[in-house]
Write a protein that holds these residues in place. Structure first.
Motif, mmCIF file in Angstrom:
data_model
loop_
_atom_site.group_PDB
_atom_site.id
_atom_site.type_symbol
_atom_site.label_atom_id
_atom_site.label_comp_id
_atom_site.label_asym_id
_atom_site.label_seq_id
_atom_site.Cartn_x
_atom_site.Cartn_y
_atom_site.Cartn_z
ATOM 1 N N VAL C 88 31.193 -21.962 -20.389
ATOM 2 C CA VAL C 88 32.229 -21.013 -20.772
ATOM 3 C C VAL C 88 32.217 -19.795 -19.843
ATOM 4 O O VAL C 88 33.255 -19.327 -19.406
ATOM 5 N N HIS C 89 31.013 -19.309 -19.535
ATOM 6 C CA HIS C 89 30.933 -18.072 -18.748
ATOM 7 C C HIS C 89 30.939 -18.312 -17.237
ATOM 8 O O HIS C 89 31.427 -17.497 -16.480
ATOM 9 N N TRP C 90 30.324 -19.412 -16.788
ATOM 10 C CA TRP C 90 30.208 -19.629 -15.332
ATOM 11 C C TRP C 90 30.764 -20.970 -14.855
ATOM 12 O O TRP C 90 30.502 -21.372 -13.741
ATOM 13 N N LYS C 91 31.424 -21.694 -15.761
ATOM 14 C CA LYS C 91 32.042 -22.969 -15.386
ATOM 15 C C LYS C 91 31.047 -23.996 -14.844
ATOM 16 O O LYS C 91 31.398 -24.823 -14.011
ATOM 17 N N VAL C 92 29.807 -23.903 -15.292
ATOM 18 C CA VAL C 92 28.796 -24.879 -14.864
ATOM 19 C C VAL C 92 29.035 -26.183 -15.611
ATOM 20 O O VAL C 92 29.299 -26.180 -16.817
ATOM 21 N N SER C 93 28.946 -27.300 -14.912
ATOM 22 C CA SER C 93 29.139 -28.597 -15.566
ATOM 23 C C SER C 93 28.038 -28.853 -16.592
ATOM 24 O O SER C 93 26.866 -28.566 -16.356
ATOM 25 N N PRO C 94 28.414 -29.399 -17.748
ATOM 26 C CA PRO C 94 27.410 -29.714 -18.770
ATOM 27 C C PRO C 94 26.331 -30.676 -18.266
ATOM 28 O O PRO C 94 25.235 -30.699 -18.814
ATOM 29 N N TRP C 95 26.657 -31.461 -17.242
ATOM 30 C CA TRP C 95 25.629 -32.367 -16.712
ATOM 31 C C TRP C 95 24.450 -31.569 -16.179
ATOM 32 O O TRP C 95 23.304 -31.972 -16.334
ATOM 33 N N LEU C 96 24.755 -30.422 -15.555
ATOM 34 C CA LEU C 96 23.683 -29.516 -15.141
ATOM 35 C C LEU C 96 23.154 -28.741 -16.340
ATOM 36 O O LEU C 96 21.964 -28.462 -16.454
ATOM 37 N N GLY C 97 24.094 -28.426 -17.234
ATOM 38 C CA GLY C 97 23.720 -27.690 -18.447
ATOM 39 C C GLY C 97 22.666 -28.416 -19.258
ATOM 40 O O GLY C 97 21.775 -27.790 -19.840
ATOM 41 N N ILE C 98 22.754 -29.754 -19.281
ATOM 42 C CA ILE C 98 21.758 -30.544 -20.017
ATOM 43 C C ILE C 98 20.364 -30.192 -19.535
ATOM 44 O O ILE C 98 19.446 -29.996 -20.327
ATOM 45 N N LEU C 99 20.227 -30.094 -18.207
ATOM 46 C CA LEU C 99 18.917 -29.788 -17.645
ATOM 47 C C LEU C 99 18.457 -28.403 -18.100
ATOM 48 O O LEU C 99 17.309 -28.223 -18.515
#
Lengths: 290, 241, 336
Positions: C88-99
């Motif tokens: 939401v804040h930095w548009k990081v993909s959830p695939w990276l978010g999982i890590l």
């Protein structure tokens, strides 16, 4: 920070703490006598609050006076709960004991949700906003009454435990089950009584806070966690410890809100709990193993 | 092999073990006797790291093990059984012993072999699929022994392994213990049954109120007036048991 | 015993055909089935798989190690919030978010483990509840970041696999099925390893476990970390699948209880038990909620609580060890 603000936080903390004491004494009694951690204790309070609310809505019965109704009703409910459910897992593994009362809590909470919706409900008594002023510090009348009733009931519980036969029998069972049996005490009857008394005290707590507190289905959860902190701090089954612990946690919470705001109070409470558990994994006054 | 020096354990005001000094040499069978509450089990708990001594030192094969965690001490080669039997109740006999065997290897296949071997030694191979809690007393005692053996101990501490056994079972157990000793395991035995101590031990240490009041061959100890007094003072029943 | 799965391999060629056929059929249903399943039922299947994975993860700590956690929502919530916040804040993909979520959950597990190491039974349960509650209140408190009680909505991007967003539900099904497969395989391997036996010993008696060489502290923390990371991954999936999270639904005690219940009902200390538990409980919860939930809020928790009470009262002792032999074999119970 202004000294009056600090003083006000202290007063609010002590007044709320009295109610925590009352609820915690009920929990510690069940803890100490029946040796069961009652995860559904907050729901006794919640049920007491709803009962108080409906009595007020339907008959305009004053919430504090409603305690005279909610105590016997919830006491009876506690006894029933013990006879039908809790009494069956005495001596069972932790898993069964913990999850049984958790399940009861879950059912009661959602029963309330089903019956009364998630809406916050409150009563509006005439003295809701009345306050006595001493210097710059306000003593809310509703909170003063709640505190007074809580302290009186706590005191009466202490008298009951030390001066009456049933109360002494309760303490005997708490201290040494086998010895109590040898003295001719029927522990199962005592267990039922302890749960009933614990539930009644929680219900009383629920009634007296109604003039200044909302009721909603999960209201018991925050109280029961606070009560856990208090009971662990004060030592298992230690009524005096629970009373003092309640006041301490009331003040700690009040300052938490002052410093962090909003949910800071409960968070401070948990931090205290974690600290206590780290230092004394079996509670403050429990005998150390080995 | 094992050296305890000035070992002391206080619980509040109570001194459970008081300035206890003793040695155990490799290959010995040492008995520790004494009236109830004389500090025998506490001594075991100090050696195995369950309690930290208030003062004093314990050395095992030249390594100072004072205050080490129990699992480290086990890995160094000290195993034990418990006075109140403590098998892992809800798991099978085989799994009980496997857990012990994993003390020596991380490989399940090797551990399995070690465990089977230990079960064979105590004669429980046939019961390996049974839940530990369903075994009769004598078998549970042997299960504890097998689990201890599976850890590959050089020193084995046995806390009243003969309690609750019939005379025939006692004979079998003594035979089993001699077999264990022949495999190069040193034994320290806490026991109430004097007859068994007499038959098994080469040396006996007598404790009373946490202090060592006598030490010597079973014969010498049995004739020591201090020992007789310690037992008679609280009724001979304990010792005769 | 352990050889059970291997035993099937050595059968006569003629007898292999039936199991093979059956296996092929099951595989076909599992792979193709979701394409023909109505959306609502597919949703139930997805939630069932999610809770199966959560139950398996909980089982590592609550079952094998016998540490009755009532705070696994803490890890689930971390897994739900961290990637969502990053997105939401930095548009990081959830695939990276999982890590990131997994890493934070691991750190949280070490902290929780360190604090609660010495606690037993109800004390451990209370401490874990408190832990999850602190996180829930933190999420409520940090309104500017988390949206507070209002919650967070994940921006809808259309069909963007790189952002873990799909047009069709069926892709979510494949993702969560893969998660479950990995979790089950990890637990299966763990169960027959030294680590698994260490947990078993700890669950039985920690003091004795120590004396037979089990490093109880390190083992417990390791188990908690493993379980927390698995749970966090499930949390991330949940947030991405539902597109919305709020403190109560991902950090709440109700979730912790549901997850534990899946393992308890299905069979503690079993590899497949939580999967069966989820297959029984989740459709029950979804259907009661779907059919009655709109009119009768909370009804699925009443059903859940009722099931739990009945299960406990039917076999207060037997919950842990009393599973029948046949059932034991079915779910791969230790030493059955």
């Amino acid at each position: 920070m202004h000294p009056e603000i600090v003083l006000q936080a202290l007063v609010n903390g002590v007044l709320m703490g009295g109610v925590y004491s009352l609820v915690s004494i009920g929990l510690t009694l069940i803890f100490g006598v029946v040796r069961i951690v009652n995860f559904a204790h907050g729901e006794f309070l919640m049920a007491g609050m709803y009962l108080t609310y409906w009595l007020w809505v339907l008959t305009r019965l004053d919430p504090v006076a409603a305690a005279l109704v909610t105590m016997p009703v919830l006491g009876g409910f506690g006894l029933l709960l013990f006879r039908v459910l809790i009494g069956r897992v005495l001596g069972a593994p932790d898993l069964a004991q913990i999850f049984l009362t958790v399940a009861i809590s879950l059912v009661l909470q959602n029963l309330a949700l089903l019956l009364f919706t998630a809406n916050y409900r409150s009563v509006t008594v005439e003295y809701a906003t009345a306050a006595l002023r001493v210097g710059g510090v306000a003593f809310s009348v509703a909170r003063l009454i709640a505190f007074g009733v809580a302290v009186v009931l706590s005191f009466l519980t202490g008298v009951f435990l030390t001066r009456t036969d049933l109360g002494r029998a309760m303490r005997a069972v708490a201290q040494d089950r086998e010895a109590a049996v040898l003295l001719g005490i029927d522990p199962n009857r005592i267990y039922g009584m302890a749960v009933a008394l614990g539930a009644a005290l929680a219900a009383a707590g629920g009634s007296v806070i109604m003039p200044y507190f909302y009721v909603f289905p999960t209201v018991g959860a925050s109280f029961v966690l606070m009560a856990f902190i208090v009971v662990i701090m004060g030592g298992l089954g230690n009524v005096t410890g629970a009373f003092l612990g309640g006041l301490i946690m009331g003040v700690a919470e009040s300052f938490g809100i002052l410093l962090v705001g909003g949910h800071g109070g409960v968070m401070v409470g948990f931090l205290v709990l974690v600290l206590v558990l780290m230092i004394r994994p079996h509670g403050l006054l429990a005998a150390p193993k080995g | 092999m094992l050296e305890a020096e000035g070992l002391t354990k206080r619980f509040g005001g109570l001194v459970a073990v008081d300035d206890l000094t003793f040695r155990v040499a490799e290959g010995e069978i040492v008995g520790i006797i004494g009236p109830n509450g004389s500090g025998k089990t506490t001594t075991f708990n100090l050696i195995t790291g369950i309690y930290r001594p208030t003062s004093g030192r314990i050395r095992f094969c030249g390594v100072d093990i004072t205050g080490r965690a129990p699992h480290e001490i086990c890995r160094l080669g000290i195993a034990r059984t418990f006075q109140v039997m403590q098998p892992f109740r809800d798991v099978t006999v085989m799994e009980n012993v496997l857990i012990g065997a994993f003390c020596r290897t991380a490989d399940p296949r090797e551990a399995r072999e070690i465990a089977l071997n230990a079960l064979e030694t105590v004669g429980l191979s046939g019961d390996r699929g049974a839940l530990a809690k369903n075994l009769p007393t004598a078998e549970q005692r042997r299960l504890e022994l097998a689990r201890a053996l599976a850890t590959g101990p050089r020193l084995l501490l046995l806390d009243e392994t003969l309690a609750g056994l019939s005379p025939r079972e006692v004979d079998e157990s003594l035979e089993l213990l001699r077999k264990v000793v022949r495999r190069g395991v040193t034994l320290v035995v806490v026991e109430h049954q004097m007859r068994a101590i007499m038959r098994l031990c080469s040396r006996v240490i007598v404790l009373d109120y946490g202090r060592k009041i006598a030490e010597g061959s079973p014969q010498e100890v049995a004739e020591d007036p201090k020992v007789i007094e310690a037992y008679l003072g609280r009724g001979y029943g304990d010792a005769a048991h | 015993m352990r050889e059970a799965p291997v035993a099937g391999e050595g059968r006569l060629p003629g007898m292999l055909s039936l199991p093979r056929l059956l296996r092929g059929l099951v595989l076909a249903v599992v792979v193709v089935g979701p394409w023909v399943l109505p959306a609502y039922f597919l949703h139930i299947v997805i939630m069932t798989i999610l809770f199966a994975a959560l139950g398996c993860a909980w089982n590592v700590v609550g079952g094998y190690a016998g540490q009755l956690s009532l705070g696994h929502a803490a890890f689930f919530g971390i897994g739900a919030y961290i990637p969502t916040l990053l997105q939401v804040h930095w548009k990081v993909s959830p695939w990276l978010g999982i890590l990131a979520g997994g890493a934070v959950a691991a750190v949280a597990a070490v902290v929780l483990g360190w604090v609660t190491l010495r606690l037993q039974g109800p004390y451990f349960a209370i401490a874990t509840i408190a832990f999850a509650e602190v996180l829930r209140l933190t999420a409520l408190q940090l309104r500017e970041v988390t949206g507070g009680a209002v919650g967070l909505t994940i921006p809808y991007l259309g069909h963007r696999p790189l952002y873990l967003q799909f047009e069709e539900k069926v892709y979510y099904y494949y993702v969560i099925a893969a998660v479950l497969l990995v979790v089950v395989e990890m637990v299966r391997r763990m169960a027959v390893s030294r680590f698994g036996y260490y947990l078993l010993a700890i669950g039985q008696n920690e003091m004795v476990a120590e004396t037979v060489g089990v490093p109880t502290v390190a083992t417990k923390v390791k188990a908690l970390v493993l379980s927390a990371v698995m749970t966090a991954v499930c949390g991330t999936f949940y947030a991405q699948y539902i597109y919305f999270i709020d403190p109560f639904s991902v950090f709440g005690l109700g979730l912790s209880v549901e997850v534990a219940l899946v393992a308890i009902v299905g069979g503690l200390r079993t590899v497949w038990g939580p999967v069966l538990g989820a297959m029984v409980l989740r459709p029950l919860a979804e259907l009661t909620q779907g059919l009655l939930g709109a009119t009768y809020a909370g009804v699925q928790f009443i059903v859940y609580g009722g099931v739990l009470i009945v299960v406990i009262l039917m076999r207060p002792e037997g919950l842990i060890g009393g599973a029948s032999r046949l059932y034991g074999r079915l779910v791969g119970r230790f030493g059955g």
